[in-house]
Write an enzyme that holds these catalytic residues in place. Structure first.
Site, mmCIF file in Angstrom:
data_model
loop_
_atom_site.group_PDB
_atom_site.id
_atom_site.type_symbol
_atom_site.label_atom_id
_atom_site.label_comp_id
_atom_site.label_asym_id
_atom_site.label_seq_id
_atom_site.Cartn_x
_atom_site.Cartn_y
_atom_site.Cartn_z
ATOM 1 N N GLU A 133 0.835 -1.203 0.000
ATOM 2 C CA GLU A 133 0.000 0.000 0.000
ATOM 3 C C GLU A 133 0.871 1.254 0.000
ATOM 4 O O GLU A 133 0.501 2.278 -0.575
ATOM 5 C CB GLU A 133 -0.943 0.010 1.205
ATOM 6 C CG GLU A 133 -2.018 1.080 1.118
ATOM 7 C CD GLU A 133 -3.119 0.898 2.151
ATOM 8 O OE1 GLU A 133 -4.110 0.212 1.848
ATOM 9 O OE2 GLU A 133 -2.974 1.420 3.268
ATOM 10 N N HIS A 177 8.240 -27.151 1.970
ATOM 11 C CA HIS A 177 7.475 -28.274 1.433
ATOM 12 C C HIS A 177 6.321 -27.785 0.569
ATOM 13 O O HIS A 177 5.460 -28.572 0.190
ATOM 14 C CB HIS A 177 6.956 -29.148 2.577
ATOM 15 C CG HIS A 177 8.056 -29.753 3.399
ATOM 16 N ND1 HIS A 177 8.625 -30.962 3.102
ATOM 17 C CD2 HIS A 177 8.721 -29.281 4.485
ATOM 18 C CE1 HIS A 177 9.583 -31.237 3.985
ATOM 19 N NE2 HIS A 177 9.661 -30.224 4.833
ATOM 20 N N LYS A 189 -13.044 2.226 -3.270
ATOM 21 C CA LYS A 189 -14.194 2.544 -2.426
ATOM 22 C C LYS A 189 -15.262 3.298 -3.224
ATOM 23 O O LYS A 189 -16.469 3.038 -3.099
ATOM 24 C CB LYS A 189 -13.748 3.384 -1.229
ATOM 25 C CG LYS A 189 -12.889 2.641 -0.217
ATOM 26 C CD LYS A 189 -12.466 3.573 0.908
ATOM 27 C CE LYS A 189 -11.560 2.874 1.909
ATOM 28 N NZ LYS A 189 -11.111 3.792 2.986
#
Length: 527
Positions: free
Chosen positions: A322, A351, A455
């Site tokens: 950000e 793994h 937004k």
């Protein structure tokens, strides 16, 4: 390089902080002296920029704000006596409130003590507290903590179901700078309804962490919530862990917040030194710049070799991405900057995807986080002279070596143990490294226009939903094409289809008629 040369390079570039027992090893980044010399002017400017930042410069010009998270752990640096006093008083208020909660002086109406915390926040208001809780909370904290950090209805239901029989003894923290951010606001509304469903007065369980006179602050005071704690406009969400946002939940879990602040303060002092080899944040920024050619061309893979640091990579993901992920630089040029961050923990990831890291596409550099102390107390031997901690350490060193042998670069950060002081130091280190790197690549690390754009786009979708529902109500059964035309948005048929598909799936007042796999032939009507 041969072993002797590597050993010398390790010693030349090893950083050690005696007070924190902290090491930083960037010797396995393959930059040379010419690279460091060429970067020196940018480094000098970065030192100047960071000094100006701490002095109260408007480092976030888009919002006309100072950037002062450094003052949180050293109030003497605050640019005004008022800010200094507010920081000091907030910490004292947090400690006093926590003490009253722990003692039962402040308690819920139907129980002698609060037993749990429900923290409602998003982004930096959740990631920091989650990371610290995972890293530092005691095995049996005085209050267990739970998070609503998204607006996923099923996720909210899961948390509320787990707390169903303990809601009457659960303290709710609502964290939102403005009070208008949809996710925490909506989470609060849903939780408030859950309390009402058990005939519990939400105001007697609720605490607000927000800016003075925000919507949330006004609501908390008008409804007589238990108390409020301040957020500051000069602290961004991703750098708010050492504000009330992170300190209050930590203190309620009996985590030593003074030690966290002390560790951050000591790291801040180290990262203030304007010499490259004496400044660990500058060394990190230099390594990041080298790895990605100053353009973020390689991802940062973060592997903490300690279970309690599992969420550190998630925390860094927001802090780094950000802050640095920007379309334009400070001169207005299109640069598309950023560094992608991912990771889980070692040795689990050995793994999972280390196979690709060693032999696949070379689009990353590693950050190993090493913790010297294996556990509290002695370790049993798994075989003569070998413990689990020896295996973990061996796997870290072996992976580092195996990657380097195949031209994969790495940084190693080493702390003596995971405790409040070292966690505070890690938070401070990476906050400063992000600031340094932002200066090196000439971007504003302290604003987030892309988040705000998302937004606004979400709000537009919800507005469109209201408009098309009104048309359906007025017109009755109608095709998607006609619906879009009558709503005045003929260019948004795809968005309309997705809105209706969601409403139809949740039996929210509309029915889609026809083959759902052929959107152009569908019609819609109200239930």
């Amino acid at each position: 390089m041969d072993a002797a040369t590597l050993w010398q390079r390790y010693q030349d570039w090893l950083y050690y902080h005696k007070g924190l027992g902290f090491y930083l090893d960037i010797s396995r980044m393959r930059f040379d002296d010419a690279f460091v010399e060429a970067l020196q002017p940018k480094l000098e400017k970065a030192f100047e920029d960071m000094a100006a930042l701490e002095g109260g410069a408007l480092a976030n010009p888009d919002e006309n704000r100072m950037v002062g998270h450094y003052w949180l752990r050293n109030p003497d640096l605050a640019p005004t006596p008022e800010i200094k006093q507010e920081i000091i008083q907030t910490i004292e208020q947090i400690e006093a409130f926590s003490k009253k909660i722990h003692s039962g002086t402040i308690h819920p109406p139907q129980a002698p003590r609060f037993t749990d915390i429900l923290s409602i926040g998003i982004g930096g208001s959740a990631l920091g507290p989650q990371f610290v809780a995972e890293a530092l909370a005691p095995d049996f904290p005085p209050l267990g903590i739970h998070f609503i950090d998204n607006i996923d209805p099923a996720g909210i239901d899961r948390i509320l179901t787990r707390l169903r029989n303990k809601l009457a003894s659960t303290l709710v923290l609502v964290i939102s700078k403005s009070g208008g951010t949809p996710e925490p606001r909506n989470g609060m509304i849903e939780v408030k309804k859950a309390y009402a469903g058990q005939n519990l007065d939400f105001s007697q369980y609720a605490v607000a962490i927000t800016t003075k006179d925000s919507q949330l602050d006004q609501q908390a005071k008008s409804e007589n919530w238990l108390t409020t704690f301040p957020m500051y406009d000069w602290v961004g969400g991703r750098t708010s862990e050492l504000s009330a946002v992170g300190l209050l939940p930590a203190s309620l879990q009996s985590i030593d917040i003074r030690a966290m602040l002390d560790g951050a303060k000591e790291m801040d002092a180290a990262t203030r030194i304007p010499q490259l080899k004496e400044n660990p944040a500058a060394l990190l920024a230099l390594s990041w710049y080298y790895a990605g050619n100053g353009r973020g061309e390689k991802d940062m893979v973060v592997l903490p070799y300690k279970d309690s640091l599992l969420l550190f990579s998630r925390y860094l993901q927001q802090l780094v991405m950000e802050s640095l992920g920007k379309e334009k630089d400070l001169d207005g040029n299109i640069v598309h900057q950023g560094i992608a961050v991912y990771g889980n923990k070692g040795s689990t990831d050995q793994h999972a995807y280390v196979q690709q890291l060693r032999e696949g596409v070379l689009n990353f550099f590693m950050t190993f986080i090493e913790v010297l102390a294996d556990r509290q107390g002695a370790s049993p031997e798994l075989e003569p002279g070998v413990t689990s901690g020896d295996y973990l350490s061996g796997l870290l060193q072996g992976t580092r070596q195996a990657l380097y042998e195949n031209a994969r670069d790495s940084v190693t950060v080493t702390i003596p143990q995971v405790n409040p002081r070292t966690v505070g130091a890690l938070i401070a280190l990476y906050e400063r490294a992000v600031g340094f790197y932002g200066s090196l690549v000439n971007v504003n690390a302290y604003h987030q226009p892309g988040v705000e754009a998302g937004k606004k786009a979400a709000a537009a979708v919800l507005d469109l939903q209201k408009r098309i529902l009104q048309v359906i109500h007025d017109e009755g059964k109608i095709s998607l094409t006609d619906l879009a035309q009558k709503a005045g948005v003929s260019d948004q048929i795809e968005a309309i289809y997705k809105i209706l598909r969601h409403l139809h799936a949740n039996q929210r007042g509309v029915v889609l008629h026809g083959d759902l796999g052929e959107p152009s032939n569908l019609t819609v009507s109200a239930i």
